[in-house]
Design a protein around this motif. Sequence first.
Motif, PDB file in Angstrom:
ATOM      1  N   ASP A  38      -3.453 -15.410  -0.985  1.00 53.72           N
ATOM      2  CA  ASP A  38      -3.562 -16.056   0.329  1.00 53.72           C
ATOM      3  C   ASP A  38      -3.652 -15.034   1.462  1.00 53.72           C
ATOM      4  O   ASP A  38      -4.452 -15.184   2.382  1.00 53.72           O
ATOM      5  N   ALA A  39      -2.840 -13.984   1.389  1.00 49.98           N
ATOM      6  CA  ALA A  39      -2.835 -12.975   2.457  1.00 49.98           C
ATOM      7  C   ALA A  39      -4.174 -12.236   2.519  1.00 49.98           C
ATOM      8  O   ALA A  39      -4.700 -11.994   3.611  1.00 49.98           O
ATOM      9  N   PHE A  40      -4.728 -11.895   1.367  1.00 46.78           N
ATOM     10  CA  PHE A  40      -6.000 -11.184   1.383  1.00 46.78           C
ATOM     11  C   PHE A  40      -7.137 -12.099   1.830  1.00 46.78           C
ATOM     12  O   PHE A  40      -8.030 -11.664   2.558  1.00 46.78           O
ATOM     13  N   ARG A  41      -7.105 -13.358   1.426  1.00 43.50           N
ATOM     14  CA  ARG A  41      -8.134 -14.307   1.887  1.00 43.50           C
ATOM     15  C   ARG A  41      -8.043 -14.515   3.393  1.00 43.50           C
ATOM     16  O   ARG A  41      -9.056 -14.611   4.078  1.00 43.50           O
ATOM     17  N   GLU A  42      -6.832 -14.595   3.886  1.00 40.55           N
ATOM     18  CA  GLU A  42      -6.608 -14.818   5.313  1.00 40.55           C
ATOM     19  C   GLU A  42      -7.197 -13.691   6.157  1.00 40.55           C
ATOM     20  O   GLU A  42      -7.667 -13.917   7.268  1.00 40.55           O
ATOM     21  N   ASN A  43      -7.176 -12.478   5.626  1.00 39.69           N
ATOM     22  CA  ASN A  43      -7.617 -11.312   6.400  1.00 39.69           C
ATOM     23  C   ASN A  43      -8.959 -10.749   5.950  1.00 39.69           C
ATOM     24  O   ASN A  43      -9.320  -9.645   6.336  1.00 39.69           O
ATOM     25  N   LYS A  44      -9.724 -11.508   5.172  1.00 38.22           N
ATOM     26  CA  LYS A  44     -10.976 -10.976   4.644  1.00 38.22           C
ATOM     27  C   LYS A  44     -12.054 -10.776   5.708  1.00 38.22           C
ATOM     28  O   LYS A  44     -12.974  -9.985   5.511  1.00 38.22           O
ATOM     29  N   ASN A  45     -11.945 -11.456   6.835  1.00 41.42           N
ATOM     30  CA  ASN A  45     -12.961 -11.345   7.886  1.00 41.42           C
ATOM     31  C   ASN A  45     -12.592 -10.384   9.002  1.00 41.42           C
ATOM     32  O   ASN A  45     -13.281 -10.325  10.023  1.00 41.42           O
ATOM     33  N   VAL A  46     -11.547  -9.614   8.830  1.00 42.32           N
ATOM     34  CA  VAL A  46     -11.125  -8.656   9.847  1.00 42.32           C
ATOM     35  C   VAL A  46     -12.142  -7.511   9.886  1.00 42.32           C
ATOM     36  O   VAL A  46     -12.491  -6.944   8.844  1.00 42.32           O
ATOM     37  N   LYS A  47     -12.616  -7.173  11.067  1.00 38.31           N
ATOM     38  CA  LYS A  47     -13.638  -6.127  11.225  1.00 38.31           C
ATOM     39  C   LYS A  47     -13.118  -4.884  11.932  1.00 38.31           C
ATOM     40  O   LYS A  47     -13.688  -3.812  11.785  1.00 38.31           O
ATOM     41  N   ASP A  48     -12.062  -5.018  12.703  1.00 34.39           N
ATOM     42  CA  ASP A  48     -11.531  -3.911  13.487  1.00 34.39           C
ATOM     43  C   ASP A  48     -10.898  -2.860  12.567  1.00 34.39           C
ATOM     44  O   ASP A  48      -9.948  -3.155  11.838  1.00 34.39           O
ATOM     45  N   PRO A  49     -11.429  -1.609  12.591  1.00 32.61           N
ATOM     46  CA  PRO A  49     -10.912  -0.564  11.692  1.00 32.61           C
ATOM     47  C   PRO A  49      -9.422  -0.265  11.890  1.00 32.61           C
ATOM     48  O   PRO A  49      -8.718   0.020  10.926  1.00 32.61           O
ATOM     49  N   VAL A  50      -8.948  -0.351  13.119  1.00 28.41           N
ATOM     50  CA  VAL A  50      -7.530  -0.090  13.387  1.00 28.41           C
ATOM     51  C   VAL A  50      -6.668  -1.182  12.751  1.00 28.41           C
ATOM     52  O   VAL A  50      -5.655  -0.896  12.104  1.00 28.41           O
ATOM     53  N   GLU A  51      -7.101  -2.420  12.903  1.00 21.78           N
ATOM     54  CA  GLU A  51      -6.358  -3.533  12.317  1.00 21.78           C
ATOM     55  C   GLU A  51      -6.422  -3.486  10.785  1.00 21.78           C
ATOM     56  O   GLU A  51      -5.428  -3.764  10.103  1.00 21.78           O
ATOM     57  N   ILE A  52      -7.580  -3.110  10.251  1.00 18.19           N
ATOM     58  CA  ILE A  52      -7.716  -2.980   8.795  1.00 18.19           C
ATOM     59  C   ILE A  52      -6.750  -1.930   8.271  1.00 18.19           C
ATOM     60  O   ILE A  52      -6.061  -2.147   7.268  1.00 18.19           O
ATOM     61  N   GLN A  53      -6.666  -0.802   8.956  1.00 19.18           N
ATOM     62  CA  GLN A  53      -5.761   0.266   8.516  1.00 19.18           C
ATOM     63  C   GLN A  53      -4.303  -0.184   8.588  1.00 19.18           C
ATOM     64  O   GLN A  53      -3.507   0.122   7.701  1.00 19.18           O
ATOM     65  N   ALA A  54      -3.964  -0.934   9.631  1.00 11.72           N
ATOM     66  CA  ALA A  54      -2.600  -1.454   9.751  1.00 11.72           C
ATOM     67  C   ALA A  54      -2.290  -2.412   8.605  1.00 11.72           C
ATOM     68  O   ALA A  54      -1.189  -2.379   8.022  1.00 11.72           O
ATOM     69  N   LEU A  55      -3.263  -3.265   8.245  1.00 12.80           N
ATOM     70  CA  LEU A  55      -3.066  -4.198   7.131  1.00 12.80           C
ATOM     71  C   LEU A  55      -2.961  -3.464   5.793  1.00 12.80           C
ATOM     72  O   LEU A  55      -2.165  -3.847   4.930  1.00 12.80           O
ATOM     73  N   VAL A  56      -3.750  -2.406   5.628  1.00  6.17           N
ATOM     74  CA  VAL A  56      -3.678  -1.599   4.401  1.00  6.17           C
ATOM     75  C   VAL A  56      -2.308  -0.940   4.294  1.00  6.17           C
ATOM     76  O   VAL A  56      -1.691  -0.941   3.220  1.00  6.17           O
ATOM     77  N   ASN A  57      -1.809  -0.400   5.394  1.00  8.91           N
ATOM     78  CA  ASN A  57      -0.484   0.230   5.382  1.00  8.91           C
ATOM     79  C   ASN A  57       0.608  -0.786   5.055  1.00  8.91           C
ATOM     80  O   ASN A  57       1.527  -0.491   4.297  1.00  8.91           O
TER      81      ASN A  57
END
Length: 91
Positions: A38-57
């Motif tokens: 669910d968490a990965f599906r919820e964030n699959k459309n995120v495009k902002d590299p800073v936000e992506i890095q925060a989610l990866v961390n």
Amino acid sequence: MAASTRAQVLDLYRAMLRESKHFSAYNYRMYAVRRIRDAFRENKNVKDPVEIQALVNKAKRDLEIIRRQVHIGQLYSTDRLIIENQEKPRT
């Protein structure tokens, strides 16, 4: 999303699913798998590299939590539930 970031996210996703399947308790195991998906599906459309890095961390921290909880769960294992002992129907 850059190819290396995409590969990193997919590796992290697979690692989290793989590790969560080691929970000895059925309810924890199924909850973890469902929550990760669910968490990965919820964030699959995120495009902002800073936000992506925060989610990866955050996902890396969550993976370490899953690993710790799996280890703790193995110390205090319980009997398997009836639902876990059912054989799959033969076709």
